[in-house]
Design an enzyme around this catalytic site. Structure first.
Site, short mmCIF file in Angstrom:
data_model
loop_
_atom_site.label_atom_id
_atom_site.label_comp_id
_atom_site.label_asym_id
_atom_site.label_seq_id
_atom_site.Cartn_x
_atom_site.Cartn_y
_atom_site.Cartn_z
N GLN A 117 -35.82 -36.21 2.80
CA GLN A 117 -36.79 -35.18 2.88
C GLN A 117 -35.81 -33.83 2.65
O GLN A 117 -36.16 -32.83 2.11
CB GLN A 117 -37.68 -35.02 3.93
CG GLN A 117 -38.89 -36.07 3.84
CD GLN A 117 -39.52 -36.04 2.40
OE1 GLN A 117 -40.08 -34.87 1.99
NE2 GLN A 117 -39.65 -37.06 1.70
N HIS B 226 -34.89 -32.24 -0.50
CA HIS B 226 -35.87 -31.38 -1.51
C HIS B 226 -35.66 -29.91 -1.59
O HIS B 226 -35.71 -29.34 -2.59
CB HIS B 226 -37.34 -31.74 -0.71
CG HIS B 226 -37.88 -32.69 -1.25
ND1 HIS B 226 -38.59 -32.96 -2.57
CD2 HIS B 226 -38.30 -34.03 -0.56
CE1 HIS B 226 -39.03 -34.13 -2.66
NE2 HIS B 226 -39.08 -34.75 -1.39
N GLU C 291 -45.99 -33.80 7.63
CA GLU C 291 -46.47 -34.26 6.02
C GLU C 291 -46.05 -35.91 6.21
O GLU C 291 -47.17 -36.53 5.81
CB GLU C 291 -45.71 -33.72 5.02
CG GLU C 291 -45.79 -34.24 3.78
CD GLU C 291 -45.02 -33.60 2.56
OE1 GLU C 291 -45.13 -33.83 1.39
OE2 GLU C 291 -43.83 -33.03 2.92
N HIS C 292 -44.99 -36.45 6.52
CA HIS C 292 -44.59 -37.68 6.59
C HIS C 292 -44.14 -38.16 7.97
O HIS C 292 -43.51 -37.33 8.59
CB HIS C 292 -43.38 -37.87 5.76
CG HIS C 292 -43.57 -37.43 4.29
ND1 HIS C 292 -42.96 -36.21 3.66
CD2 HIS C 292 -44.12 -38.06 3.17
CE1 HIS C 292 -43.47 -36.32 2.43
NE2 HIS C 292 -44.04 -37.29 2.21
N ASP D 144 -43.70 -42.06 -1.82
CA ASP D 144 -43.56 -41.09 -2.64
C ASP D 144 -43.70 -41.89 -4.23
O ASP D 144 -44.03 -41.04 -5.07
CB ASP D 144 -42.00 -40.66 -2.70
CG ASP D 144 -42.09 -39.37 -1.69
OD1 ASP D 144 -43.00 -38.88 -1.22
OD2 ASP D 144 -40.71 -38.73 -1.41
N HIS E 63 -90.54 -20.07 2.84
CA HIS E 63 -90.25 -21.26 3.18
C HIS E 63 -91.37 -22.12 4.02
O HIS E 63 -91.76 -23.30 3.44
CB HIS E 63 -89.00 -21.35 4.43
CG HIS E 63 -87.57 -21.14 3.87
ND1 HIS E 63 -87.36 -19.90 2.97
CD2 HIS E 63 -86.62 -22.04 3.39
CE1 HIS E 63 -86.00 -20.16 2.45
NE2 HIS E 63 -85.72 -21.29 2.72
#
Length: 865
Positions: free
Chosen positions: A689, A692, A758-759, A792, A851
């Protein structure tokens, strides 16, 4: 080694410290110096402009040689005694060459020993011996300088062709074809040149003095000879013969230096470009206009010549006190800045005003960079202390130390880590949850700061409005601007996609097909088998059924990157859900094409089209629709901060009537490891990661690991990181990544749930049992044999996940992301009788008479039967 020929000269032959004639364009000189004063005086006049190679064998002390190196000599030629006295720990061996009188192979080898310094062979008469030795020496060796007892063109060319550096008297060098006693410099320069072209021309990269590429041309021995003769850019046109750059356009080039790359198959021309620019389109370069500091310099130089009277720039050039004040103001603001984007903003301001002062004084960026290069040559180091007036007072010191904020503690921890490991080892900053305050731990877990919303929105909003109003025309203009795909004439590639755009190696097709099927299976299993039907009371039946979202837009980041995985993660569940229209958007490459892998995936999922655009403009096109781009009902997919901001803007615009999957931030991973974890696996998962981007973050939570176990992981992180092609990006990400030391799994899971990664990777004993403790995470990877990479790409789970802590509120992309649920009510007469009174009473309480009457009318009709 860029200088393939080294002109030997004398002080008397130098004018203002520089060579004249064709040798001036080699950017190097060689002299023998007799004393340190003479050497330093020469270097003060030459070093910022040429590379200086000095024979210092006549100098008496090592201190004198160090002084010469410190003054900026590129390389010194020393004897064996001097070489043994120089300290290799403080001196770059590339800056030293050994003078040798050896005339046999054995004597030379004995002189060299196991040292990695260059070799200077003097007064060579047996050239055949030297060339045989160079052939045996091979291509990879320190520089070999060869001076000749009787220099001639043939011998010099032979030595040059074999990778040696001929040292030739400047008086013998000529730019004309060889005549008695002269040496054609172009002939020697080109002796080792290689060409893989049928016409024998040599690829030539033309750059300015900052090293910015201006364009790619071709040269021949004749064109190089003309360049050296005239001191200007002359090349070999494949159609017109010799091409004297600027003869027709007026955009001439002043030649600064000529050299060749390490493989000798590409010439480098350093030039000063005159006129409008290098390109025939009147741009600064063939790759577009200058950017960054080069662009700023060009603008300031233009403003200096023609700034309107009374303009701010004119005031800066004319008012030295104002300019001084602005430089000091911006320097102060830069010192106070702490956040990444704030620092970048203030540094840019400071560079602007500093460069304005330079341009006002006739100083160029090239002059500044030459001074930086000079400083890099320093051997003696000053303490580097600040002047007294810039040091904080004792009271200021005390005040700062009296407020130990979590951020300050973290900065101190990072500085301590750097001091403990000055080698620059790539490692995460450690914190111990049992010792560090809870506030410090929470502060350490903060993600890297993103750009301010105001700045991002200031860029994104005009783009969205422009695309909304001008459609295809605006979309194409932005693609031309941002992706440089100027050849693109349509912003959309429509299905059916040509086979020619999906030409892929069989192994790539197989990998995509396997991944595609696994993703399909997992998402197909998420389908609801039948509608939900519940009779809430007699005669009152409530149902819920699902329908696919009709039109979806899938944003696939890219451009130069190849991301078929993201295309699959977004396109496959859309296909499984049964969406009627699937639109993919992905930035094209500079030639206007989209990667064949993405086209192949688009074909497999049945996409209607591929929008050839990226960024906010692609989001706007799908949200509002254009002449060529179909409007969609929902946009999904990851992207940078501009893409995320654009998704938020269009989702809040009722005229767009478009939804989005989730907000997003930089990629991240959290690994929980105990004593059973394999250090190499932990490091690999963290780095997967970190590569990235520099704004990515990785977190390791270590459960009761010993110092030795932690160091084993850190060693693996450093070793694996340095083997990666994106090591600089990794280093940036690791800089704000942390290791948290905890005592128990319960404590680890608590911190993980606070972070909401996230992971989440569980490299622990009985990892399956720990899944029950997970409250917040995008996707979980269980056990040592489950790297994040499988998620992934090919396992089947989706990799489009909530980041930046949004896992507390959002799910990752799944089949439900492409489905909307519709509810229905079905009442009998009896059912309305049962529930009606409750409805009427609540409507009465809320004072919504229409109503209430909708029920009472029906009940009255039932009573009248």
């Amino acid at each position: 080694m860029s200088a393939l020929v080294l002109p030997a000269t004398k002080l008397s032959e130098l004018k203002d410290g520089l060579l004249s004639g064709p040798a001036a364009f080699l950017g190097s000189i060689f002299l023998s110096v007799q004393n340190v004063t003479e050497a330093v005086d020469l270097l003060q006049r030459t070093t910022s402009r040429v590379s200086t190679y000095l024979d210092v064998t006549a100098l008496e002390s090592i201190e004198d040689i160090t002084t010469v190196l410190d003054a900026g000599a590129t390389t010194v030629i020393v004897n064996n005694t001097q070489l043994h006295q120089l300290d290799p720990k403080t001196l770059d061996q590339d800056r030293v060459a050994l003078w040798t009188t050896g005339v046999t192979k054995e004597e030379i080898i004995e002189s060299i020993g196991d040292k990695s310094v260059g070799i200077f062979t003097s007064n060579v008469s047996d050239v055949a011996f030297v060339t045989a030795w160079l052939k045996e020496y091979g291509e990879e060796h320190p520089p070999v300088y060869v001076s000749f007892s009787n220099p001639n063109e043939e011998d010099a060319a032979q030595v040059s062709a074999l990778g040696g550096i001929p040292v030739l008297p400047i008086a013998s060098l000529s730019s004309e074809p060889s005549s008695t006693g002269s040496i054609n410099l172009a002939k020697v320069l080109m002796a080792g040149a290689k060409s893989d072209r049928p016409d024998g021309l040599f690829t030539t990269l033309v750059v300015d003095e900052r090293g910015t590429a201006l364009g790619l041309v071709y040269s021949s021995e004749k064109s190089v000879q003309e360049s050296l003769k005239l001191g200007r850019g002359v090349y070999q046109s494949r159609k017109r013969g010799l091409w004297y750059k600027g003869d027709s356009s007026g955009d001439t080039q002043e030649l600064v230096r000529v050299s060749m790359d390490c493989d000798r198959d590409c010439l480098l021309f350093v030039v000063r470009q005159k006129g409008r620019g290098f390109c025939h389109l009147a741009t600064s370069t063939c790759f577009g206009n200058y950017s960054g500091l080069s662009r700023l310099q060009k603008t300031l130089q233009s403003r200096k010549a023609s700034a309107p009277e009374g303009s701010y720039t004119a005031r800066l050039f004319n008012d030295s006190q104002l300019l001084k004040a602005k430089i000091m103001e911006e320097a102060s603001e830069l010192c106070e800045a702490t956040e990444k984007e704030h620092i970048a903003f203030e540094a840019a301001d400071l560079l602007y005003f500093a460069l304005t002062k330079c341009v006002a004084a006739g100083v160029s960026i090239e002059d500044v960079e030459r001074n930086l290069d000079m400083k890099a040559l320093k051997v003696k180091r000053r303490p580097g202390n600040a002047k007294e007036q810039w040091l904080p007072s004792a009271s200021e010191d005390t005040k700062e130390l009296a407020i130990p904020t979590p951020a300050a503690i973290i900065q101190k921890s990072k500085e301590a880590s750097a001091a403990a490991d000055p080698s620059g080892k790539i490692t995460l900053t450690r914190y111990d949850a049992s010792k560090d305050d809870r506030a410090v731990i929470i502060e350490a877990l903060k993600r890297p700061s993103q750009r301010s919303t105001e700045k991002i929105m200031g860029i994104v909003n005009p783009i969205i409005k422009d695309v909304q109003e001008r459609g295809d025309k605006a979309l194409l203009e932005y693609t031309h601007k941002f992706e440089k795909a100027t050849s693109l004439t349509s912003p959309v590639l429509k299905a059916p996609f040509p086979e020619s755009l999906m030409q892929l190696p069989p192994e790539t097709i197989e990998a995509i097909d396997i991944s595609f099927e696994n993703i399909r299976k997992f998402h197909a299993a998420q389908k609801e088998e039948r509608p939900l039907v519940v009779e809430t009371m007699p005669g009152v039946v409530c149902t819920r059924f699902s329908r696919p979202i009709e039109r979806v837009g899938c944003y696939v980041p890219g451009g130069t990157a190849v991301l078929p995985s993201t295309a699959m993660m977004l396109g496959v569940p859309a296909m499984v859900a049964g969406c009627e229209k699937i639109v993919l958007a992905s930035p094209p490459r500079a030639d206007g094409s989209v990667t064949p892998e993405i086209v192949y995936v688009a074909h497999k999922v049945g996409a209607e089209s591929i929008v050839l655009a990226g960024g906010a403009q692609a989001i706007a096109a799908m949200a509002y629709g254009t002449e060529s781009v179909s409007k969609v009902d929902k946009i999904l997919g990851p992207g940078n901060q501009f893409v995320t901001a654009a998704k938020m803007v269009v989702s809040n615009d009722t005229s767009a009537a478009v939804g989005i999957d989730m907000p997003a931030g930089p990629s991240e991973v959290l690994v929980i490891a105990d004593e059973t974890a394999e250090p190499a696996f932990v490091a690999a998962d963290l780095l997967s990661q970190a590569e990235h981007g520099v704004d990515s973050q990785v977190v390791l939570i270590a459960i009761d690991l010993t110092t030795e176990q932690l160091e084993a992981i850190e060693t693996e992180v450093d070793k694996q990181a340095n083997a990666l092609p994106r090591v600089d990006i990794v280093r940036g990400a690791i800089d704000h990544s942390v290791t948290l030391i905890v005592k128990s799994l319960q404590e680890a899971m608590e911190l993980s749930n606070v972070y909401a990664p996230e992971h989440l990777i569980l490299q622990i004993k009985d990892a399956e049992k720990a899944v029950g403790l997970v409250k917040n995470a995008g996707s979980v990877f269980i056990g040592k044999w489950t790297p994040e990479s499988v998620g992934d790409y090919s396992a089947g789970v989706n990799h489009s996940l909530p980041t930046y802590g949004y896992a507390r509120q959002y799910s990752g992309v799944n089949l439900g992301s492409y489905i909307k649920h519709i509810t229905a009510s079905n009442l009998t007469e009896q059912g309305l009788k049962e529930v009606g009174p409750a409805v009427m009473q609540l409507a009465k309480v809320e004072e919504l008479e229409a109503h209430r009457r909708a029920v009472s009318i029906r009940l009255a009709m039932m009573s009248s039967k």
